[in-house]
Write an enzyme that holds these catalytic residues in place. Structure first.
Site, PDB file in Angstrom:
ATOM      1  N   HIS A 483      11.825   0.594   2.290  1.00  0.00           N
ATOM      2  CA  HIS A 483      10.638   1.003   3.054  1.00  0.00           C
ATOM      3  C   HIS A 483      10.257   2.441   2.705  1.00  0.00           C
ATOM      4  O   HIS A 483       9.121   2.723   2.323  1.00  0.00           O
ATOM      5  CB  HIS A 483      10.938   0.870   4.554  1.00  0.00           C
ATOM      6  CG  HIS A 483       9.813   1.312   5.437  1.00  0.00           C
ATOM      7  ND1 HIS A 483       8.975   0.427   6.058  1.00  0.00           N
ATOM      8  CD2 HIS A 483       9.385   2.553   5.794  1.00  0.00           C
ATOM      9  CE1 HIS A 483       8.070   1.110   6.756  1.00  0.00           C
ATOM     10  NE2 HIS A 483       8.304   2.403   6.618  1.00  0.00           N
ATOM     11  N   GLU A 484      11.219   3.337   2.814  1.00  0.00           N
ATOM     12  CA  GLU A 484      10.913   4.748   2.536  1.00  0.00           C
ATOM     13  C   GLU A 484      10.552   4.944   1.075  1.00  0.00           C
ATOM     14  O   GLU A 484       9.705   5.771   0.737  1.00  0.00           O
ATOM     15  CB  GLU A 484      12.082   5.650   2.940  1.00  0.00           C
ATOM     16  CG  GLU A 484      12.390   5.639   4.436  1.00  0.00           C
ATOM     17  CD  GLU A 484      11.176   5.821   5.331  1.00  0.00           C
ATOM     18  OE1 GLU A 484      10.233   6.518   4.916  1.00  0.00           O
ATOM     19  OE2 GLU A 484      11.168   5.260   6.447  1.00  0.00           O
ATOM     20  N   HIS A 487       6.945   4.267   0.630  1.00  0.00           N
ATOM     21  CA  HIS A 487       6.155   5.472   0.945  1.00  0.00           C
ATOM     22  C   HIS A 487       6.249   6.458  -0.226  1.00  0.00           C
ATOM     23  O   HIS A 487       5.272   7.098  -0.599  1.00  0.00           O
ATOM     24  CB  HIS A 487       6.704   6.181   2.184  1.00  0.00           C
ATOM     25  CG  HIS A 487       6.365   5.545   3.498  1.00  0.00           C
ATOM     26  ND1 HIS A 487       5.085   5.219   3.859  1.00  0.00           N
ATOM     27  CD2 HIS A 487       7.149   5.216   4.556  1.00  0.00           C
ATOM     28  CE1 HIS A 487       5.090   4.707   5.099  1.00  0.00           C
ATOM     29  NE2 HIS A 487       6.338   4.688   5.533  1.00  0.00           N
ATOM     30  N   HIS A 490       3.994   5.606  -2.944  1.00  0.00           N
ATOM     31  CA  HIS A 490       2.611   5.916  -2.555  1.00  0.00           C
ATOM     32  C   HIS A 490       2.308   7.388  -2.876  1.00  0.00           C
ATOM     33  O   HIS A 490       1.198   7.731  -3.267  1.00  0.00           O
ATOM     34  CB  HIS A 490       2.464   5.630  -1.060  1.00  0.00           C
ATOM     35  CG  HIS A 490       1.059   5.472  -0.569  1.00  0.00           C
ATOM     36  ND1 HIS A 490       0.759   5.435   0.770  1.00  0.00           N
ATOM     37  CD2 HIS A 490      -0.124   5.345  -1.213  1.00  0.00           C
ATOM     38  CE1 HIS A 490      -0.553   5.288   0.913  1.00  0.00           C
ATOM     39  NE2 HIS A 490      -1.106   5.235  -0.272  1.00  0.00           N
TER      40      HIS A 490
HETATM   41 ZN    ZN Z   1       7.144   3.946   7.327  1.00  0.00          ZN
END
Ligand code: ZN
Length: 701
Positions: A483-484, A487, A490
């Protein structure tokens, strides 16, 4: 101290413009902030007072280039206060919160500057601009409006005061939670206290004891989530589970100097005033104007879609847990400190999956490589360790990131372990955003000279894994890592011109799309079988175990969904109150709201208001805890594009995902960006299916 003695104010000559971490001391920050704020005011005065009529470059692009030194110093500061804080840094944090907020208000309430932005905003359709330039004008204009640029002088003065007070209070709120987390330690003495705990939990409890300077062989349970959750899952000692549960869920709720009840209440009161100054009846209405959802109605509709289905799912799960209790001859009411324990028993008997069997296949180093490999197969990235680069803690690992063509695209720092000096949770942050609008040589605020205005991103990931030898993760931990990292991608893959539009600086209910999307790849059997290898033997995880793991994954989703959604409901409710005075007793408000919506007994919340950092450590997720669910509609629907293509690494889908989502930052309207990727608007069904909320059989089977 002069600027010459302050490493924060000297040029940062390390690669990637990294800060001189090894020389920075807490006492350097206040004078550095003061100097950088002064410099920023000068930059803005020059923009506002110039004789030339406003044009895109001399006003909006110039604004985007300004304040870089201040932003860099602030990013170093906030990364340290989150990941490696100290009483000295915390004291500085309390001192600078209000002056920094006041500076922000002064920037956005500068009438001459706003008049120029306003003129360009009005003329934007007639100017010869690229789509990104027009978007930057709109974004910057909205930033000014939301920060009070259009208010009258008296309202502006009060607004600035409110923002200063909020900055001080949110700082206190976060420090109070950290205090309660790091000051608690439940000692486990002897075999009876350790009953049921697998080796990895014992190792983590020893590590926590050692970090507190306790003698070798001692075990403690702290309130770090990475210890609490496994303890509640495995400990056979119901009395100790209850003790830990009560301590964990009462963080922030203690009379005395670390009491968060009055702090949260004061924050809510000021937020209501902030919203009223903007002409809104409640804070949620104000906060939601700058989101995809836009209205409370739209958020409520999504919560209503999920809540009754989640309640049904959690009752099916309760039945399974009670069955397991009956089979074990246990005749007790299922309490909140029992749920995880009995869910684990069901997982072991029904799915033949137990964490102690699974974790040896999820060694941290291999899982990091798995994330890198997925980024390589999807987007052509490669990651090369740069151990010689300066970082702020020995646990931090630095990687140079290269694109498919071999060119460097950025720097990735990963800080994976829990520490008493680190706040709980997992997050992504940046030391520098990707952009092609860096100030030219000689301008104030620049550090290492950029070539052609290009600055590469420097992106951080923080996790809170319990350190072990080796560090073995659960599948949930691995999902957090992915998940991190989503990010992180991104930020790293950002390919935009202007800093304000770079990376994750998108609308709040869009920002969890790239991160939640990336979690899907660790659920792919082919990825697991390639990377999940036994840390001792190197054997790949057995296919049958993968099947059992994936089958078990939907079990207890009702529990997780109810806990999350209940917290989102309380968040929306408490920020929707129209009264100038918040409820006198926030804990009672929370209890009443949860009773009204029917929170089932024995489940609990993800976060209670008294320690809900998303809401009260900053305004980032205030009235916005729903964003994970909102983005899940997008990520579940979006990932189906790979499923439909028949390949989790389908090159054409990956290219579209990169172009429309991971690389585009805030240059596109998020609904349009999603539609460009998917060829249509999202539908809600894939999210419900993913959570096992569409099909009753999926949960109990
Ligand atoms: Zn998040």
């Amino acid at each position: 101290m002069t600027a010459q003695d302050n490493p924060l104010l000297q040029p940062w000559t390390a690669p990637f413009g990294l800060p001189p971490f090894e020389r920075v001391r807490p006492e350097h920050f206040e004078p550095a902030f003061a100097a950088a704020m002064r410099e920023n005011r000068e930059e803005l005065r020059a923009i506002g007072e110039q004789a030339d009529a406003p044009d895109f470059d001399n006003t909006v692009a110039a604004f985007d280039r300004s304040g870089r030194r201040l932003a860099r110093i602030a990013s170093v500061f906030y990364n340290l206060t989150a990941s490696e804080t100290s009483p000295a840094l915390q004291a500085v944090q309390r001192q600078v919160a209000a002056p920094l907020a006041a500076h922000d208000s002064a920037v956005y309430m500068d009438a001459r500057l706003f008049a120029r932005v306003q003129a360009l905003h009005e003329a934007r359709e007639r100017l010869a601009l690229t789509a990104e330039q027009r978007r930057l004008i709109e974004r910057v204009h909205l930033d000014f409006v939301l920060a009070g640029a259009q208010l009258g002088p008296a309202a502006q003065a009060r607004y600035a005061q409110v923002m200063e007070e909020l900055a001080a209070l949110t700082t206190r709120f976060a420090q109070n939670v950290l205090h309660d987390e790091s000051s608690y330690a439940l000692p486990l003495e002897g075999a009876a206290d350790l009953a049921g705990l697998p080796d990895f939990v014992r190792a983590a409890a020893r590590q926590a004891a050692a970090a507190r300077g306790l003698p070798e062989g001692a075990h403690v349970i702290t309130l770090a989530r990475s210890l609490v959750v496994p303890f509640l899952t495995f400990s056979q000692r119901r009395d100790l589970r209850e003790q830990v549960w009560r301590a964990w869920t009462s963080r922030g709720e203690h009379a005395g100097e670390h009491d968060n009840r009055p702090v949260a209440r004061a924050i809510l009161k000021l937020r209501n005033e902030q919203a009223r100054l903007h002409g809104h009846a409640c804070y949620a209405d104000f906060a939601l104007t700058d989101t995809m959802a836009r209205t409370r109605g739209a958020v409520q509709q999504l919560l209503d879609e999920v809540w009754p289905r989640a309640l049904q799912a959690v009752e099916r799960e309760r039945a399974a847990l009670q069955q397991a209790m009956a089979a074990a001859g246990v005749d007790q009411t299922l309490e909140a400190w029992d749920w995880r324990y009995w869910a684990e028993q069901v997982r072991v008997t029904r799915y033949a999956v137990d964490d102690a069997e699974v974790k040896p296949y999820f060694e941290l180093g291999r899982m990091v490589q798995a994330a890198f490999d997925c980024a390589g197969r999807l987007f052509g990235l490669s990651f090369t360790p740069r151990p010689e680069l300066p970082v702020y803690h020995p646990d931090v690992k630095a990687y140079e990131v290269r694109g498919a063509d071999g060119r460097t695209v950025g720097l990735f720092l990963q800080d994976n372990f829990a520490r008493a000096s680190k706040r709980s949770g997992a997050w992504m942050s940046s030391l520098r955003w990707q952009n092609r609008n860096a100030p030219p040589a000689g301008d104030a605020g620049r550090n290492a000279p950029p070539a052609g205005g290009i600055e590469l991103p420097v992106i951080l990931n923080n996790n809170n894994f319990a350190k072990g030898e080796p560090t073995l993760l659960s599948l949930d931990d691995v999902r957090t890592l992915f998940h991190e990292f989503g990010h992180g991608l991104h930020g790293l893959l950002s390919d935009v011109s202007y800093e304000r539009l770079s990376g994750t600086q998108v609308l709040r209910d869009f920002v969890e799309l790239p991160s939640q999307m990336f979690e899907h790849w660790i659920g792919e059997p082919a990825v697991l079988e390639r990377h999940a290898r036994h840390w001792q033997t190197g054997e790949p995880i057995p296919h049958a175990l993968v099947e059992r793991l994936l089958a078990a994954r939907r079990f207890n989703q009702g529990y997780e969904t109810v806990r999350y959604t209940a917290s989102a409901i309380v968040d929306l409710a408490v920020h929707s109150l129209p009264d100038a005075e918040p409820p006198a007793d926030l804990c009672a408000f929370e209890t009443e709201k949860l009773a009204a919506v029917g929170l089932p007994h024995g489940v609990g919340l993800n976060h209670r208001l008294v320690h809900f950092q998303h809401l009260f450590s900053s305004s980032g997720y205030a009235a916005a805890y729903y964003v994970y669910l909102w983005a899940e509609v997008l990520d579940a629907d979006g990932y189906d594009a790979f499923t439909e293509a028949g390949d989790p690494f389908d090159p054409a889908v990956a290219r579209a995902l990169l172009r429309c989502i991971y690389a585009s930052g805030n240059t596109l309207e998020p609904g349009a960006a999603y539609a460009a990727f998917r060829g249509r608007a999202p539908t809600v069904e894939p999210m419900l299916r993913k959570k096992g909320l569409l099909d009753a059989e999926a949960v109990t089977a």
